[in-house]
Motif scaffolding. Sequence first.
Motif, mmCIF file in Angstrom:
data_model
loop_
_atom_site.group_PDB
_atom_site.id
_atom_site.type_symbol
_atom_site.label_atom_id
_atom_site.label_comp_id
_atom_site.label_asym_id
_atom_site.label_seq_id
_atom_site.Cartn_x
_atom_site.Cartn_y
_atom_site.Cartn_z
ATOM 1 N N LYS A 71 -3.170 -12.440 -7.355
ATOM 2 C CA LYS A 71 -2.113 -11.482 -7.675
ATOM 3 C C LYS A 71 -2.759 -10.141 -8.052
ATOM 4 N N GLN A 72 -2.262 -9.071 -7.461
ATOM 5 C CA GLN A 72 -2.843 -7.760 -7.734
ATOM 6 C C GLN A 72 -1.866 -6.909 -8.537
ATOM 7 N N VAL A 73 -2.389 -6.318 -9.613
ATOM 8 C CA VAL A 73 -1.622 -5.330 -10.381
ATOM 9 C C VAL A 73 -2.477 -4.063 -10.377
ATOM 10 N N VAL A 74 -2.018 -3.076 -9.654
ATOM 11 C CA VAL A 74 -2.839 -1.878 -9.443
ATOM 12 C C VAL A 74 -2.207 -0.695 -10.178
ATOM 13 N N GLY A 75 -3.055 0.108 -10.805
ATOM 14 C CA GLY A 75 -2.597 1.353 -11.439
ATOM 15 C C GLY A 75 -3.082 2.520 -10.601
ATOM 16 N N VAL A 76 -2.258 3.566 -10.494
ATOM 17 C CA VAL A 76 -2.680 4.730 -9.707
ATOM 18 C C VAL A 76 -2.459 6.001 -10.516
ATOM 19 N N ILE A 77 -3.398 6.969 -10.364
ATOM 20 C CA ILE A 77 -3.177 8.290 -10.984
ATOM 21 C C ILE A 77 -3.470 9.390 -9.956
ATOM 22 N N LEU A 78 -2.756 10.506 -10.134
ATOM 23 C CA LEU A 78 -3.015 11.717 -9.361
ATOM 24 C C LEU A 78 -3.745 12.668 -10.307
ATOM 25 N N SER A 79 -4.828 13.266 -9.850
ATOM 26 C CA SER A 79 -5.649 14.038 -10.771
ATOM 27 C C SER A 79 -5.949 15.440 -10.229
ATOM 28 N N GLY A 80 -5.806 16.460 -11.068
ATOM 29 C CA GLY A 80 -6.166 17.831 -10.682
ATOM 30 C C GLY A 80 -5.047 18.560 -9.970
ATOM 31 N N GLY A 81 -5.411 19.566 -9.175
ATOM 32 C CA GLY A 81 -4.422 20.416 -8.512
ATOM 33 C C GLY A 81 -3.647 19.666 -7.444
ATOM 34 N N GLN A 82 -2.399 20.058 -7.253
ATOM 35 C CA GLN A 82 -1.552 19.420 -6.238
ATOM 36 C C GLN A 82 -2.153 19.644 -4.836
ATOM 37 N N ALA A 83 -1.905 18.693 -3.937
ATOM 38 C CA ALA A 83 -2.344 18.832 -2.547
ATOM 39 C C ALA A 83 -1.338 18.072 -1.680
ATOM 40 N N PRO A 84 -0.855 18.696 -0.596
ATOM 41 C CA PRO A 84 0.163 18.029 0.223
ATOM 42 C C PRO A 84 -0.322 16.673 0.737
ATOM 43 N N GLY A 85 0.513 15.659 0.574
ATOM 44 C CA GLY A 85 0.155 14.328 1.065
ATOM 45 C C GLY A 85 -0.085 13.334 -0.055
ATOM 46 N N GLY A 86 -0.185 13.821 -1.296
ATOM 47 C CA GLY A 86 -0.446 12.906 -2.415
ATOM 48 C C GLY A 86 0.592 11.796 -2.500
ATOM 49 N N HIS A 87 1.858 12.137 -2.249
ATOM 50 C CA HIS A 87 2.907 11.102 -2.299
ATOM 51 C C HIS A 87 2.648 10.020 -1.254
ATOM 52 N N ASN A 88 2.135 10.436 -0.088
ATOM 53 C CA ASN A 88 1.908 9.432 0.954
ATOM 54 C C ASN A 88 0.747 8.501 0.636
ATOM 55 N N VAL A 89 -0.237 8.977 -0.164
ATOM 56 C CA VAL A 89 -1.305 8.063 -0.579
ATOM 57 C C VAL A 89 -0.673 6.942 -1.404
ATOM 58 N N VAL A 90 0.224 7.349 -2.306
ATOM 59 C CA VAL A 90 0.891 6.352 -3.169
ATOM 60 C C VAL A 90 1.753 5.417 -2.300
ATOM 61 N N CYS A 91 2.456 5.998 -1.322
ATOM 62 C CA CYS A 91 3.330 5.169 -0.461
ATOM 63 C C CYS A 91 2.510 4.175 0.370
ATOM 64 N N GLY A 92 1.384 4.650 0.916
ATOM 65 C CA GLY A 92 0.530 3.759 1.725
ATOM 66 C C GLY A 92 -0.023 2.627 0.879
ATOM 67 N N LEU A 93 -0.429 2.980 -0.337
ATOM 68 C CA LEU A 93 -0.962 1.984 -1.271
ATOM 69 C C LEU A 93 0.120 0.950 -1.590
ATOM 70 N N TYR A 94 1.319 1.449 -1.881
ATOM 71 C CA TYR A 94 2.437 0.569 -2.240
ATOM 72 C C TYR A 94 2.768 -0.371 -1.082
ATOM 73 N N ASP A 95 2.844 0.200 0.131
ATOM 74 C CA ASP A 95 3.231 -0.635 1.279
ATOM 75 C C ASP A 95 2.198 -1.732 1.540
ATOM 76 N N ALA A 96 0.910 -1.396 1.403
ATOM 77 C CA ALA A 96 -0.124 -2.417 1.643
ATOM 78 C C ALA A 96 -0.065 -3.494 0.554
ATOM 79 N N ILE A 97 0.164 -3.054 -0.688
ATOM 80 C CA ILE A 97 0.248 -4.009 -1.809
ATOM 81 C C ILE A 97 1.400 -4.990 -1.596
ATOM 82 N N LYS A 98 2.557 -4.444 -1.230
ATOM 83 C CA LYS A 98 3.744 -5.300 -1.079
ATOM 84 C C LYS A 98 3.693 -6.115 0.207
ATOM 85 N N ALA A 99 3.060 -5.544 1.255
ATOM 86 C CA ALA A 99 2.950 -6.313 2.509
ATOM 87 C C ALA A 99 2.050 -7.529 2.300
ATOM 88 N N THR A 100 1.112 -7.420 1.352
ATOM 89 C CA THR A 100 0.204 -8.542 1.082
ATOM 90 C C THR A 100 0.932 -9.633 0.298
#
Length: 548
Positions: A71-100
């Motif tokens: 069972k995986q429990v993952v924490g994620v943080i965004l750090s520093g200045g904003q950059a376009p695409g940060g939301h998609n990193v979180v979405c990709g991570l979430y989808d892989a976690i839930k697909a597993t």
Amino acid sequence: MNLSPLQKARYEYKPKLPGMLRGGISEICVKDGAATESVADQDKIKALFPNTYGKNEITFQKGANTSAAKKQVVGVILSGGQAPGGHNVVCGLYDAIKATDKNNVLLGFKGGPSGLIDDDFIEFDDAFIDRYRNTGGFDIIGSGRTKLETEDQFKIVTEVAKKHGLTAIVIIGGDDSNTNAAVLAEYMAANNTGVQVIGCPKTIDGDLKNEDIEASFGFDTATKTYSELIGNIERDANSAKKYWHFIKVMGRSASHVALECALETQPNICLIGEEVAAKKMSLSAIADYIADSVEKRGNAGKNFGVAIIPEGIVEFVPEFSKLIAEINELLAGKKTEEFNALPDWAAKYDYIKKGLSAESFAVFDILPQFVQQQLFLERDPHGNVQVSLIESEKLFSALVADRLKARGYKGKFSAQHHFFGYEGRCAFPSNFDADYCYSLGYNAFMLIQYGYTGYLSKVSNLSKPAEEWVAGGMPITKMMNMERRNGEDKPVIRKALVELDGKPFKFFEAHREEWAVETAFTYPGAIQYYGPSEVCDLTTRTLALEKG
Ligand code: FBP
């Protein structure tokens, strides 16, 4: 939430994964690569990272998934200045976690690294995540610039991790944040906490790259956004034919953003900080260089032009850096109060004249008065001059005006000023950044699932279509060397500055003389999200030249 038509449409966009990550989690296996070494100072880095140094690079490929079920429990943080695409990193991570396994959990710690210390978090679910797919910004959980670097902080993070049963932490950040990710990974491994740490390469500045990491995410969208605006201004300049536009673009230190925008828009002038430093150019030499273009164009009846100025430029001018160092010294400690108590600018000017070396005062004296005063007004929490706040676009236009006057130039010179930075950091990610970021997040979970720690999520072959991208990971220590920071030798990721013998700069160098005199503007237009792939999926000129 009020939704624009584009936002609704972008929710439906399906980001493209690298070929080897398509087809389901159960079909992804690891291909081991070679053991790694840090880029320099190998013995010192190895001694500092005994548990995470020297590990193998890996790539993923198609094959039966052999990772241990857990069972995986993952924490994620965004750090520093904003950059376009940060939301998609979180979405990709979430989808892989839930697909597993749909019982796996993703927690988002809010407001950057401090969220991990304060245990301020949310648990993501489908409804929440779906509101952020393919959108710009970091507002999904916010970001911050607190540094996670002390042993005390690591102890607190360990407690927070224990409380939630975290198996891994993903840190989405730039060179400093990923340096801290490597140190945290080593701490977690040394203390047998069982918590893995994975980094993802973010920054619009483009200075987190090397032979392994081809691009940091956000650079593509941010530079496309600035290039659209610069192209629009070029067209306005070419229509009205009466202004020189001085445009500062973000990039705290390196000039990658300025260079990419210049490649996209072919302005008359683009300064590159790294070249200014290498040639030890003075402020007057730079002013002369721009004034030459103004004069030549003016003599040909073209009283207009565009000059791009990188945000970090002044720190690359050797005489200016020396001046800043002397000012920091001049106002150190109690001396700031003494200075501030002086009755007027004339008295302050006198104090400055007495306190600076003759050489630095000569530099100070050619600055326009608003810049002179800015240098003494804006201080950071350590009492140092905040160089990034200097309005260098105005500084250079004022210096050019002085130069032209001194030369007896009779033509017209009228300047407009712009600063493009925040306009690009939260734009809807381009298809490239949407795909790249989703892949980085998805891939980060594959690294977690296979038990890696102290690794950076790596997706390469980026100048090719996404199908041909290569997903894998590399130890963060591979990018490290020792550098002097605040009087101490520290292990850090080496910042990538513009390489003066690299293909992007060489291309610019080969054309800039012509661009300085002719009107060779190009108008890239707005980012296109829908339409032919050669328009919508194209990445940067920098990457194309580097890989071409
Ligand atoms: P990161 O390196 O954290 O990605 O931030 C880069 C940057 O966007 C620089 O271009 C700019 O100088 C700086 O952030 C501005 O920072 P702030 O958002 O704190 O004003």
